[in-house]
Each structure stands twice: as C-alpha cells, then as structure tokens.
Enzyme design. Structure first.
Site, PDB file in Angstrom:
ATOM      1  N   SER A 105       0.822  -1.205   0.000  1.00  0.00           N
ATOM      2  CA  SER A 105       0.000   0.000   0.000  1.00  0.00           C
ATOM      3  C   SER A 105       0.856   1.255   0.000  1.00  0.00           C
ATOM      4  O   SER A 105       0.331   2.351  -0.162  1.00  0.00           O
ATOM      5  CB  SER A 105      -0.861   0.064   1.260  1.00  0.00           C
ATOM      6  N   HIS A 126      -1.290  -2.712  -6.791  1.00  0.00           N
ATOM      7  CA  HIS A 126      -1.998  -2.421  -5.550  1.00  0.00           C
ATOM      8  C   HIS A 126      -3.505  -2.557  -5.757  1.00  0.00           C
ATOM      9  O   HIS A 126      -4.126  -1.720  -6.424  1.00  0.00           O
ATOM     10  CB  HIS A 126      -1.613  -1.006  -5.093  1.00  0.00           C
ATOM     11  N   GLU A 138      -3.808   0.051  -8.711  1.00  0.00           N
ATOM     12  CA  GLU A 138      -2.769   1.063  -8.898  1.00  0.00           C
ATOM     13  C   GLU A 138      -1.498   0.325  -9.338  1.00  0.00           C
ATOM     14  O   GLU A 138      -1.086  -0.633  -8.671  1.00  0.00           O
ATOM     15  CB  GLU A 138      -2.560   1.744  -7.534  1.00  0.00           C
ATOM     16  N   ASN A 176      -2.825   6.096  -1.174  1.00  0.00           N
ATOM     17  CA  ASN A 176      -2.659   6.240   0.277  1.00  0.00           C
ATOM     18  C   ASN A 176      -1.969   7.526   0.695  1.00  0.00           C
ATOM     19  O   ASN A 176      -2.021   7.908   1.860  1.00  0.00           O
ATOM     20  CB  ASN A 176      -1.974   5.008   0.853  1.00  0.00           C
TER      21      ASN A 176
END
Ligand code: CAA
Length: 290
Positions: A105, A126, A138, A176
C-alpha cells in the site's frame, strides 16, 4: 487481500497457487472465496459448474517451495522487512522469467526490486479491499521496472476486470498519500473532541457521499495497516503533516486494530458494526453531534 486476488485471478481463468505461512489464513481466505462465489451463484451471475471450476483452479500451498509461476503477487502485511525477505525468496524460488508484483500500500517498489536479481521484473500492483468489488488497481513502476513488465501487469489487471491506473514510486503512491492522511485527520478530530466516531463518520458519508465514514473505513483497512502507512509517509517525506495521531498509536498498542480484531473505533465482536464504549484518555466529544 491475497484471497481476494486469488479469487479474481481464478475467476479470470488463471491457475493459482495460493501460499500463506499459516494454514489458518489459507482456510479463512478459501472460506471467504467460497462465500463470495456462492453469493454470485445465488444472484445468477455464475453457474454451479463455473463456481466449481474457479475453486478447482486455486491450489493452496501452505509450505514454501519452488513456485513454478509466471506471475507472483505478494500480499503480506505492510512491513518492509517481511516484504524484502519475501522478495529475496521469491527471486530464488520462482522461474527467472517470472514477474514479481507487490500489493504493498505504500512501500517503495524501487527498494523491493533492489533486493532481487531482476528489478526490471518487479512492479507494484496495488489492489483495493474488497478485491472482488473494487475496480482500481494502482500500478507502480520502480525506478528499474521495465516497460514489458508494466505492460504485462496492465494487461493482467484488465483481464481481471479491473481499471489499472499508473502511479510513480513515492511513499503511499497516489491512493494512500491522499486516503491515509484523511483517515488520520479524522482520528485527530476525534482526539481533539471536534466530534464523535459516529458524527465524524456521518459527516463524511452524508456530506461527501463516501460509502463508509473514515472510522468505519479505518476499521475495515486495519488500524495497524493505517499506522504502518502513516509511518512510511512520515519517514519518506520527512514532513510533520504526516505524523500519526497519538490516539491511533494507542488503539494499535491496545490491539484494537479494527474489524479483524473485533474492536477498533467500533465494536465488531458481534460480527456487525456497533458503537464502542469510549476508551480512557480520549476526548470523544460528549454529544457534539446531537
Ligand atoms: N467481499 C466481496 N464482496 C463484497 C464484500 C466483500 N468483503 N463486501 C461487499 N461485497 C459485495 C456485495 O456482495 C455486493 O455485491 P452485489 O451487489 O453483487 O450483491 C456489493 O459488494 C455491495 O455490497 P453491499 O450492498 O452489502 O454493501 P455496500 O453497498 O455498502 O458496499 C462496499 C460495500 C463495496 C464495501 C462499500 O461500502 C465501499 O465501497 N466501501 C469503501 C471501500 C473502500 O474504500 N475500499 C478501499 C479501502 S483502501 C484499500 O483497500 C487499500 C489500502 O491500501 C489501504
């Protein structure tokens, strides 16, 4: 997340080897996959035969071995040492042509790739929770990731029914870098008594149309994971705006890490989300929402 990734891969027709160090986690992952697929059969999206074929394509391997795979996706906990160790072993124990992807992440793909002999074949892939539902993948290139590796991961994500979005390799990537400071800010708002868990969640759900409020989402993601990502952002950017809220640290120290632990900002011990009794030492504003 590993179970969710295995499910979408098998549903797309791939043969999957599912490895975990702990048989209990494999069993839990398989149970979730079975439950998800049974629901799809009930809803008429899958036939019984298709359900059986998907399950049959997932081969659980509780022991580490030579994995004869074309593409490996690591989805271990968000701990850099764990991931580096896994990538060293994946490098030795998969065919030299295999692409090695990490579902990290926030951790640097460049750093992960550098512990292998094939950094050009290492990429961030991701996924988002719940993996069978969330559309985004991602894709993160490390400094050394090659274009053929990127293209292969991109094609795979599309075959899995996902929408790949490219991000560069900086702490937290796109998702994130933005999500976790928002969740952490919600914890600060609670800590400072601006609102309650319930009122802050209500504001973000009803005012911003988020499907889950920040505390429900933080419990869903895992407060240990949220804290680990905040640490990566703080260390990676050296900027105090990414400091984790002390209240978040306390919840993690207490083992109240969210839904998987039965307690986070909410009480999940009954299997459903219920208000939790306010802990000692938190302001938890008295009735600010009413
Ligand atoms: N696994 C599989 N399927 C699930 C599921 C799960 N855990 N939870 C819900 N679903 C499915 C349901 O079966 C349902 O499917 P059908 O419509 O086909 O029946 C569908 O999702 C909608 O579910 P519900 O109607 O029960 O509930 P909902 O409308 O409230 O949606 C949700 C549930 C999709 C989880 C929604 O609340 C949501 O989008 N929440 C936010 C999720 C999110 O932000 N995820 C990203 C977290 S960050 C992350 O993962 C990465 C990171 O690095 C931290």
């Amino acid at each position: 997340m590993g179970g969710g990734i295995a499910q979408v891969a098998a549903a797309a027709g791939d043969e999957v080897l599912l490895h975990d160090v702990n048989q209990q986690f494999i069993d839990r992952g398989l149970r979730t996959i079975e439950k998800n697929l049974a629901r799809s059969v009930e809803k008429g999206r899958l036939t019984e035969e298709q359900r059986g074929n998907i399950i049959a394509r997932i081969d659980a391997r509780p022991k580490w071995e030579d994995f004869d795979v074309e593409f490996a996706v690591e989805a271990a906990s968000e701990n850099v040492e764990v991931k580096l160790d896994l990538f060293r072993r994946m490098d030795t124990d998969t065919p030299p042509t295999a692409i090695l992807a990490s579902n990290t992440s926030s951790i640097s793909i460049t750093r992960i790739g550098a512990v292998t002999s094939r950094p050009a074949q290492v990429i961030g892939m991701h996924f988002f929770n719940p993996v069978p539902v969330m559309k985004l993948v991602e894709l993160i290139r490390g400094l050394a990731t090659s274009q053929p590796t990127f293209d292969a991961a991109h094609a795979l994500a599309i075959r899995y029914g996902k929408v790949p979005v490219a991000a560069n390799d900086f702490p937290g990537f796109i998702s994130n870098r933005i999500l976790c400071p928002m969740l952490n800010e919600a914890v600060f708002a609670l800590y400072e008594g601006v609102g309650t868990v319930e009122s802050i969640d209500a504001v973000m759900k009803l005012g911003m149309n988020h499907p889950m409020g920040p505390f429900e989402l933080a419990d869903f993601v895992g407060l240990d994971t949220l804290l680990a990502i905040m640490e990566v952002l703080y260390e990676g950017y050296g900027d105090s705006k990414y400091r984790a809220c002390p209240l978040l640290r306390n919840y993690v120290a207490a083992g109240w890490v969210g839904r998987k632990a039965g307690r986070g900002f909410y009480d999940w011990s009954s299997g459903t989300m219920q208000p939790a009794s306010p802990p000692n030492g938190a302001v938890h504003a008295a009735g600010a929402a009413r």
